[in-house]
Design an enzyme around this catalytic site. Structure first.
Site, mmCIF file in Angstrom:
data_model
loop_
_atom_site.group_PDB
_atom_site.id
_atom_site.type_symbol
_atom_site.label_atom_id
_atom_site.label_comp_id
_atom_site.label_asym_id
_atom_site.label_seq_id
_atom_site.Cartn_x
_atom_site.Cartn_y
_atom_site.Cartn_z
ATOM 1 N N SER A 185 -4.158 -3.763 50.863
ATOM 2 C CA SER A 185 -4.248 -5.071 50.214
ATOM 3 C C SER A 185 -5.669 -5.582 50.399
ATOM 4 O O SER A 185 -6.292 -5.354 51.434
ATOM 5 C CB SER A 185 -3.253 -6.033 50.863
ATOM 6 N N TYR A 218 5.171 16.968 3.826
ATOM 7 C CA TYR A 218 4.141 16.556 4.780
ATOM 8 C C TYR A 218 3.590 15.202 4.368
ATOM 9 O O TYR A 218 3.353 14.943 3.183
ATOM 10 C CB TYR A 218 2.984 17.580 4.826
ATOM 11 N N GLN A 252 0.232 12.988 11.556
ATOM 12 C CA GLN A 252 -0.904 13.104 12.473
ATOM 13 C C GLN A 252 -0.701 12.179 13.691
ATOM 14 O O GLN A 252 -1.164 12.472 14.783
ATOM 15 C CB GLN A 252 -2.182 12.724 11.718
ATOM 16 N N LYS A 279 -0.982 -4.666 55.262
ATOM 17 C CA LYS A 279 -0.226 -4.033 54.186
ATOM 18 C C LYS A 279 -0.553 -2.561 53.968
ATOM 19 O O LYS A 279 -1.710 -2.149 54.019
ATOM 20 C CB LYS A 279 -0.473 -4.770 52.854
ATOM 21 N N GLU A 315 4.969 3.039 42.723
ATOM 22 C CA GLU A 315 5.226 1.905 41.824
ATOM 23 C C GLU A 315 4.704 2.256 40.429
ATOM 24 O O GLU A 315 5.301 1.906 39.409
ATOM 25 C CB GLU A 315 4.522 0.647 42.333
ATOM 26 N N THR A 328 26.721 1.761 46.949
ATOM 27 C CA THR A 328 27.062 1.481 45.556
ATOM 28 C C THR A 328 26.756 -0.004 45.385
ATOM 29 O O THR A 328 26.963 -0.778 46.328
ATOM 30 C CB THR A 328 28.552 1.772 45.233
ATOM 31 N N HIS A 329 26.256 -0.366 44.247
ATOM 32 C CA HIS A 329 25.832 -1.763 43.988
ATOM 33 C C HIS A 329 24.783 -2.219 45.004
ATOM 34 O O HIS A 329 24.667 -3.418 45.268
ATOM 35 C CB HIS A 329 27.020 -2.733 44.029
HETATM 36 N N1 ARG Z 1 -5.236 16.473 10.567
HETATM 37 C C1 ARG Z 1 -4.015 16.676 9.876
HETATM 38 C C2 ARG Z 1 -2.824 16.383 10.808
HETATM 39 O O1 ARG Z 1 -3.004 16.307 11.959
HETATM 40 C C3 ARG Z 1 -3.932 18.096 9.398
HETATM 41 C C4 ARG Z 1 -3.144 18.233 8.174
HETATM 42 C C5 ARG Z 1 -3.857 17.607 7.017
HETATM 43 N N2 ARG Z 1 -3.141 17.841 5.821
HETATM 44 C C6 ARG Z 1 -3.359 17.131 4.728
HETATM 45 N N3 ARG Z 1 -2.630 17.442 3.720
HETATM 46 N N4 ARG Z 1 -4.235 16.174 4.674
HETATM 47 O O2 ARG Z 1 -1.731 16.236 10.395
#
Ligand code: ARG
Length: 454
Positions: free
Chosen positions: A276, A316, A321, A282, A289, A154-155
């Site tokens: 190395s 959306y 994207q 080494k 790592e 521990t520690h």
């Molecule tokens: N290439 C777009 C994405 O990856 C697809 C959807 C595009 N939709 C839009 N309304 N422009 O999100």
């Protein structure tokens, strides 16, 4: 040739076009995009929005594109912006105008959300299998060195003797939680957004449950606006990956310390160490790592996606994207880290003599001495103080605790009898542990057996 631009009077500026396309990330989505389209076309035919013949033609065209992709012959054209339009255009070239019906009752918004869900699900499966693989490698190490005792820390200060196998099992326990987290994230990922359209759904008589079932997805969305904008599953995947990376990094760090000349508890195989350019002696643990070193980038991608999502207005947005590259990069890095860790573990030798010698440090037995007195009725706090004073006396007089006479020991605990000297053997110390989940030898053996039978 640019697509979808009949309403425009100019072509998209080429630099802008380069900026908005996502061809690089979409390489990883070709298979799932086609899989989603096959399910969608099958559903359209099932509800009568396509004739049987049209549906069959579209499906076989999509399968042909999939075969081309597997053969490395389907090259995405940046002018078509993304994988979705590329597949549609290729389908048109292959089967003609029936291809123009594929996008019925669908938007790229629900399409890309589906692609990402299928992609993340496939990566979760891969990660889960690799976690099991690393756990098996950890337990193999444990079994191979089943009765080797080492100092538990521990520690990073010597604390109490533990079995090396118990330390290996600690990492297995961490990875168990990671496995569960990925499994849990998969439940919320396995929801089909198909049928959400751009965000409002559709007036066409589709059957989202049917297309979800085609894809083996047990659920469909509740709300079409949420369905196209939800990327929680990507964030969850990245969080589960971040925590798994923390555990791999801790394992890497532990092995690096144990392999140092100062500890010399383990030796890493020549096949997992690097040379190395200057110092001939080494053998550096660079691979682990880098397991530790790549962890920061994984966290970075989690913050990346959370930051992308936090400012979005409902619906959306093209920002979404940008959630693709983090998922793709983290999946690839985590899978390689898991593979490398398994190889390192399979090529690790325990330097038993060094571990046992360190485990034999009598100072680590003071807790056992306290418990010895407790079992003889001394209140814990009082026993703790007596043994602290005893340890201080040993230190001041430059003697090892186990070399003190019984007479001297009795000055600090009149209940001490000759059997107390047995405790200074670290093997006896670990054998004596009996509480559940402890380093007790019988318990660790049983755990190794249980893990080996999974
Ligand atoms: N290439 C777009 C994405 O990856 C697809 C959807 C595009 N939709 C839009 N309304 N422009 O999100």
């Amino acid at each position: 040739m640019q697509v979808l631009r009949k309403a425009f009077n100019q072509q998209l500026d080429p630099q802008v076009s380069d900026f908005v396309n996502c061809i690089e990330a979409d390489q990883a989505l070709i298979a799932v995009d086609i899989q989603g389209s096959i399910a969608h076309a099958t559903m359209l035919a099932a509800v009568g929005l396509l004739t049987e013949a049209q549906g069959a033609k579209i499906v076989s065209g999509l399968e042909a594109i999939q075969a081309e992709a597997e053969a490395g012959k389907f090259v995405l054209n940046p002018a078509f912006e993304d994988v979705h339009m590329n597949v549609e255009k290729r389908l048109e070239a292959l089967i003609g105008e029936d291809a123009l019906r594929l996008h019925t009752a669908r938007s790229r918004n629900d399409q890309v959300a589906l692609d990402m869900r299928l992609y993340v699900l496939s990566q979760i499966s891969a990660v889960k299998a690799l976690i099991k693989h690393v756990q098996a490698a950890l337990n193999a190490c444990a079994v191979k060195n089943e009765d080797v005792v080492m100092p538990g820390y521990t520690h990073l200060q010597r604390a109490q003797p533990v079995l090396f196998a118990h330390a290996m099992h600690a990492f297995i326990a961490m990875l168990d939680r990671d496995y569960e987290r990925f499994e849990d994230a998969a439940k919320r990922t396995a929801v089909s957004p198909l049928g959400a359209g751009a965000q409002a759904g559709t007036a066409l008589p589709i059957n989202p449950v049917f297309s979800a079932a085609q894809l083996g997805l047990p659920a469909t969305f509740i709300n079409s606006i949420d369905a196209v904008s939800d990327r929680d599953f990507v964030a969850e995947f990245l969080f589960a990956a971040s925590l798994a990376s923390v555990h791999l990094s801790q394992l890497a760090e532990t092995l690096i310390i144990w392999a140092s000349q100062e500890f010399a508890f383990i030796s890493l195989g020549d096949n997992v160490t690097t040379a190395s350019s200057l110092m001939p002696q080494k053998k550096n643990p660079d691979p682990i790592e880098l397991v530790r070193g790549k962890t920061g980038a994984v966290f970075g991608e989690l913050i990346n996606i959370l930051t992308t999502l936090k400012g979005l207005p409902l619906g959306y947005n093209r920002d979404l994207q940008e959630t693709k590259p983090p998922a793709i990069k983290v999946a690839a890095d985590l899978c390689s880290a898991l593979r490398v860790v398994a190889i390192v573990l399979a090529n690790l030798t325990v330097n038993e003599a060094n571990m046992q010698a360190a485990a034999g440090d009598p100072d680590m037995i003071t807790t056992d001495l306290v418990e010895y007195l407790v079992l003889k009725g001394v209140p814990f706090r009082q026993a703790h103080e007596q043994i602290s004073a005893l340890a201080n006396h040993a230190k001041q007089s430059g003697q090892k605790l186990n070399k003190l006479t019984l007479e001297k020991l009795k000055e600090y605990g009149e209940q001490f009898e000759p059997d107390v000297y047995d405790l200074f053997n670290p093997q006896v110390s670990v054998k004596g542990k009996s509480s559940p989940g402890s380093t007790g030898q019988a318990l660790v053996h049983a755990e190794a057996k249980r893990l080996g039978s999974l």
